[in-house]
Design a protein around this motif. Structure first.
Motif, PDB file in Angstrom:
ATOM      1  N   TYR A 205       0.829  -1.204   0.000  1.00 46.28           N
ATOM      2  CA  TYR A 205       0.000   0.000   0.000  1.00 46.28           C
ATOM      3  C   TYR A 205       0.867   1.260   0.000  1.00 46.28           C
ATOM      4  CZ  TYR A 205      -3.024   3.685   1.867  1.00 46.28           C
ATOM      5  OH  TYR A 205      -3.682   4.874   2.068  1.00 46.28           O
ATOM      6  N   HIS A 206       1.835   1.300   0.903  1.00 45.62           N
ATOM      7  CA  HIS A 206       2.679   2.501   1.001  1.00 45.62           C
ATOM      8  C   HIS A 206       3.628   2.621  -0.184  1.00 45.62           C
ATOM      9  CE1 HIS A 206       1.132   3.702   4.847  1.00 45.62           C
ATOM     10  NE2 HIS A 206       1.405   2.520   5.378  1.00 45.62           N
ATOM     11  N   PHE A 207       4.125   1.505  -0.681  1.00 49.52           N
ATOM     12  CA  PHE A 207       4.994   1.559  -1.856  1.00 49.52           C
ATOM     13  C   PHE A 207       4.197   2.023  -3.080  1.00 49.52           C
ATOM     14  CE2 PHE A 207       7.546  -1.059  -5.152  1.00 49.52           C
ATOM     15  CZ  PHE A 207       8.287   0.051  -5.504  1.00 49.52           C
ATOM     16  N   GLY A 208       2.975   1.527  -3.226  1.00 44.82           N
ATOM     17  CA  GLY A 208       2.127   1.956  -4.340  1.00 44.82           C
ATOM     18  C   GLY A 208       1.825   3.444  -4.278  1.00 44.82           C
ATOM     19  N   ASN A 209       1.530   3.935  -3.077  1.00 44.45           N
ATOM     20  CA  ASN A 209       1.293   5.369  -2.901  1.00 44.45           C
ATOM     21  C   ASN A 209       2.520   6.178  -3.298  1.00 44.45           C
ATOM     22  OD1 ASN A 209      -1.245   4.834  -1.906  1.00 44.45           O
ATOM     23  ND2 ASN A 209      -0.730   5.227   0.242  1.00 44.45           N
ATOM     24  N   ALA A 210       3.678   5.768  -2.788  1.00 40.91           N
ATOM     25  CA  ALA A 210       4.924   6.475  -3.107  1.00 40.91           C
ATOM     26  C   ALA A 210       5.175   6.468  -4.613  1.00 40.91           C
ATOM     27  CB  ALA A 210       6.096   5.816  -2.372  1.00 40.91           C
ATOM     28  N   PHE A 211       4.980   5.306  -5.220  1.00 44.01           N
ATOM     29  CA  PHE A 211       5.244   5.147  -6.651  1.00 44.01           C
ATOM     30  C   PHE A 211       4.383   6.115  -7.473  1.00 44.01           C
ATOM     31  CE2 PHE A 211       4.900   3.120 -10.801  1.00 44.01           C
ATOM     32  CZ  PHE A 211       6.209   2.718 -11.040  1.00 44.01           C
ATOM     33  N   GLN A 212       3.102   6.233  -7.127  1.00 39.34           N
ATOM     34  CA  GLN A 212       2.206   7.098  -7.886  1.00 39.34           C
ATOM     35  C   GLN A 212       2.494   8.569  -7.637  1.00 39.34           C
ATOM     36  OE1 GLN A 212      -0.148   6.029 -10.280  1.00 39.34           O
ATOM     37  NE2 GLN A 212       0.147   8.206 -10.741  1.00 39.34           N
ATOM     38  N   ILE A 213       2.777   8.932  -6.392  1.00 42.92           N
ATOM     39  CA  ILE A 213       3.109  10.330  -6.100  1.00 42.92           C
ATOM     40  C   ILE A 213       4.359  10.744  -6.886  1.00 42.92           C
ATOM     41  CG2 ILE A 213       3.828  11.976  -4.316  1.00 42.92           C
ATOM     42  CD1 ILE A 213       2.140  10.275  -2.312  1.00 42.92           C
ATOM     43  N   ILE A 214       5.360   9.854  -6.899  1.00 44.07           N
ATOM     44  CA  ILE A 214       6.595  10.136  -7.643  1.00 44.07           C
ATOM     45  C   ILE A 214       6.276  10.336  -9.122  1.00 44.07           C
ATOM     46  CG2 ILE A 214       8.786   9.133  -8.433  1.00 44.07           C
ATOM     47  CD1 ILE A 214       8.826   7.727  -5.572  1.00 44.07           C
ATOM     48  N   ASP A 215       5.458   9.464  -9.683  1.00 46.95           N
ATOM     49  CA  ASP A 215       5.050   9.579 -11.086  1.00 46.95           C
ATOM     50  C   ASP A 215       4.396  10.926 -11.357  1.00 46.95           C
ATOM     51  OD1 ASP A 215       5.688   7.530 -12.855  1.00 46.95           O
ATOM     52  OD2 ASP A 215       3.578   7.110 -13.309  1.00 46.95           O
ATOM     53  N   ASP A 216       3.551  11.362 -10.434  1.00 44.95           N
ATOM     54  CA  ASP A 216       2.837  12.616 -10.622  1.00 44.95           C
ATOM     55  C   ASP A 216       3.743  13.829 -10.452  1.00 44.95           C
ATOM     56  OD1 ASP A 216       0.536  11.180 -11.152  1.00 44.95           O
ATOM     57  OD2 ASP A 216      -0.226  11.301  -9.103  1.00 44.95           O
ATOM     58  N   VAL A 217       4.737  13.719  -9.581  1.00 45.82           N
ATOM     59  CA  VAL A 217       5.744  14.781  -9.446  1.00 45.82           C
ATOM     60  C   VAL A 217       6.534  14.916 -10.749  1.00 45.82           C
ATOM     61  CG1 VAL A 217       7.955  15.361  -8.335  1.00 45.82           C
ATOM     62  CG2 VAL A 217       5.992  14.711  -6.935  1.00 45.82           C
ATOM     63  N   LEU A 218       6.892  13.773 -11.333  1.00 48.86           N
ATOM     64  CA  LEU A 218       7.706  13.794 -12.551  1.00 48.86           C
ATOM     65  C   LEU A 218       6.958  14.376 -13.741  1.00 48.86           C
ATOM     66  CD1 LEU A 218       9.615  10.394 -12.217  1.00 48.86           C
ATOM     67  CD2 LEU A 218      10.476  12.702 -11.803  1.00 48.86           C
ATOM     68  N   ASP A 219       5.636  14.450 -13.669  1.00 45.93           N
ATOM     69  CA  ASP A 219       4.878  15.091 -14.737  1.00 45.93           C
ATOM     70  C   ASP A 219       5.191  16.584 -14.812  1.00 45.93           C
ATOM     71  OD1 ASP A 219       2.820  14.819 -16.842  1.00 45.93           O
ATOM     72  OD2 ASP A 219       1.660  16.185 -15.582  1.00 45.93           O
ATOM     73  N   PHE A 220       5.757  17.115 -13.733  1.00 46.94           N
ATOM     74  CA  PHE A 220       6.124  18.535 -13.716  1.00 46.94           C
ATOM     75  C   PHE A 220       7.631  18.767 -13.632  1.00 46.94           C
ATOM     76  CE2 PHE A 220       1.751  18.417 -12.298  1.00 46.94           C
ATOM     77  CZ  PHE A 220       1.191  19.429 -13.045  1.00 46.94           C
ATOM     78  N   SER A 221       8.383  17.722 -13.358  1.00 45.75           N
ATOM     79  CA  SER A 221       9.827  17.945 -13.165  1.00 45.75           C
ATOM     80  C   SER A 221      10.694  16.873 -13.818  1.00 45.75           C
ATOM     81  CB  SER A 221      10.148  18.004 -11.663  1.00 45.75           C
ATOM     82  OG  SER A 221       9.820  16.765 -11.045  1.00 45.75           O
ATOM     83  N   GLY A 222      10.078  15.961 -14.569  1.00 45.44           N
ATOM     84  CA  GLY A 222      10.833  14.837 -15.128  1.00 45.44           C
ATOM     85  C   GLY A 222      11.449  15.131 -16.477  1.00 45.44           C
ATOM     86  N   ASP A 223      12.015  14.080 -17.059  1.00 43.99           N
ATOM     87  CA  ASP A 223      12.643  14.135 -18.377  1.00 43.99           C
ATOM     88  C   ASP A 223      11.644  13.573 -19.390  1.00 43.99           C
ATOM     89  OD1 ASP A 223      14.061  13.372 -20.739  1.00 43.99           O
ATOM     90  OD2 ASP A 223      15.946  13.441 -19.621  1.00 43.99           O
ATOM     91  N   MET A 224      11.233  14.399 -20.353  1.00 42.45           N
ATOM     92  CA  MET A 224      10.216  13.977 -21.317  1.00 42.45           C
ATOM     93  C   MET A 224      10.637  12.719 -22.077  1.00 42.45           C
ATOM     94  SD  MET A 224       9.082  17.665 -22.878  1.00 42.45           S
ATOM     95  CE  MET A 224       8.539  16.909 -24.401  1.00 42.45           C
ATOM     96  N   ALA A 225      11.920  12.637 -22.434  1.00 41.86           N
ATOM     97  CA  ALA A 225      12.395  11.491 -23.219  1.00 41.86           C
ATOM     98  C   ALA A 225      12.279  10.198 -22.429  1.00 41.86           C
ATOM     99  CB  ALA A 225      13.843  11.727 -23.644  1.00 41.86           C
ATOM    100  N   ILE A 226      12.571  10.268 -21.133  1.00 44.35           N
ATOM    101  CA  ILE A 226      12.507   9.074 -20.283  1.00 44.35           C
ATOM    102  C   ILE A 226      11.055   8.697 -20.009  1.00 44.35           C
ATOM    103  CG2 ILE A 226      13.026   8.177 -17.966  1.00 44.35           C
ATOM    104  CD1 ILE A 226      15.565   9.922 -18.019  1.00 44.35           C
ATOM    105  N   MET A 227      10.221   9.710 -19.784  1.00 47.32           N
ATOM    106  CA  MET A 227       8.833   9.446 -19.406  1.00 47.32           C
ATOM    107  C   MET A 227       7.959   9.023 -20.586  1.00 47.32           C
ATOM    108  SD  MET A 227       8.229  12.566 -16.783  1.00 47.32           S
ATOM    109  CE  MET A 227       6.553  12.080 -16.397  1.00 47.32           C
TER     110      MET A 227
END
Length: 329
Positions: A205-227
């Motif tokens: 549960y906590h790993f899934g939450n972390a994983f999704q929050i990280i994904d959503d953060v990267l929508d604003f700060s990630g690398d487009m080519a990687i994502m």
């Protein structure tokens, strides 16, 4: 615990099991309809790293270090269910690409993609019945309902600037964390290790939450080519992700018109100048808040993991949590 490992190194811990499982994902399909097989092969081949089935295999080995045909089959079923949800997501989002490859709805059409997604879910349950394990079947049937409800809840809050953090957590519990929990708890149910279900569930549960929050953060700060997608896509789609929710919350009482700019963009989906809005999110303090939330969820996942059997397979699961959180740096 060991130093940070790459995904390939973590996968190598159960390499033989993983290779067999990977073949089973497509091999388990037995439709007499050629179009079902063609579309299924397309979406499965376009799949990602197979992280959810990897979690099942690591969990099964952590609990009993023997090769298990049932565990490999369950891992394949988990991936089939995950693939079905992605196919349906792509239709809802009208996505043309996933991980740089054409989606099923773009290659064929929406109706074909939806029906093949339905087939993958139906076939998954067809295979689950073969285990003759009612608690396992209940876990997956309840979990699949939760996944569907999470997706509907996200749709319900689409373009809703009033969505709050509690709404977001309820959404990601369904759309992401639930399948992580099915992946771990399912492996325990196969072995009759009911006493570990709570700790396995807490980890997932906590790993899934972390994983999704990280994904959503990267929508604003990630690398487009990687994502494999454009930054700010979630904003354009009006999805109530945590960075957007917190930015609106932080800007609400500001003297500028930034709050209204972002609120209108969320409501309408019209993002004329994405760069300006992305900068608003980045400068609001929301990204730092979300990173801290993700790291706290990671800590809770690792804390639950520490209560489980200590071996190299548990270390593999721990390394997955480290690898996910390393995406924030």
């Amino acid at each position: 615990m060991n130093d940070a490992m790459s995904y390939a190194e973590i996968q190598a811990i159960v390499d033989e099991d993983f290779a067999i499982m990977d073949k089973q994902v497509f091999g388990s399909l037995n439709s007499k309809v050629q179009l079902v097989m063609s579309v299924s092969k397309h979406v499965i081949d376009a799949g990602g790293k197979r992280m959810r089935p990897l979690i099942t295999l690591l969990t099964a080995r952590m609990l009993q270090d023997v090769q298990s045909e049932q565990a490999m089959q369950l891992a394949a079923i988990t991936e089939m269910l995950h693939t079905a949800t992605l196919v349906h997501d792509d239709v809802i989002d009208a996505s043309g690409l996933r991980r740089g490859k054409p989606t099923a709805n773009a290659t064929w059409d929406n109706a074909t993609a939806v029906l093949v997604g339905d087939y993958l879910i139906a076939r998954s349950f067809n295979l689950l019945v073969g285990f003759n394990n009612l608690p396992l079947l209940k876990l997956f049937s309840d979990g699949t309902c939760d996944i569907a409800e999470g997706e509907v809840l996200q749709l319900q809050h689409q373009h809703n600037p009033e969505a709050c953090e509690a709404d977001y957590m309820q959404i990601i519990d369904g759309k992401t964390s639930r399948l992580f929990m099915m992946a771990t708890k399912g492996a325990a149910l196969l072995q009759g290790r009911d006493e570990l279900l709570d700790d396995l569930g807490a980890f997932a549960y906590h790993f899934g939450n972390a994983f999704q929050i990280i994904d959503d953060v990267l929508d604003f700060s990630g690398d487009m080519a990687i994502m494999g997608k454009n930054l700010g896509d979630d904003l354009a789609e009006g999805k109530p992700t945590l960075p957007i929710i917190k930015t609106l919350e932080f800007l609400k009482n500001s003297a500028s018109d930034d709050y209204d700019k972002l609120r209108i963009a969320v409501q309408t989906g019209k993002v004329d100048d994405a760069a300006v809005l992305i900068d608003l999110v980045r400068q609001s303090g929301a990204i730092e808040y979300c990173k801290n939330q993700a790291l706290e969820q990671t800590r809770l996942a690792q804390e639950a993991l520490a209560r489980l059997p200590d071996n190299r397979y548990r270390d593999g699961l721990y390394q997955l949590t480290k690898l996910a959180s390393s995406r924030l740096s």
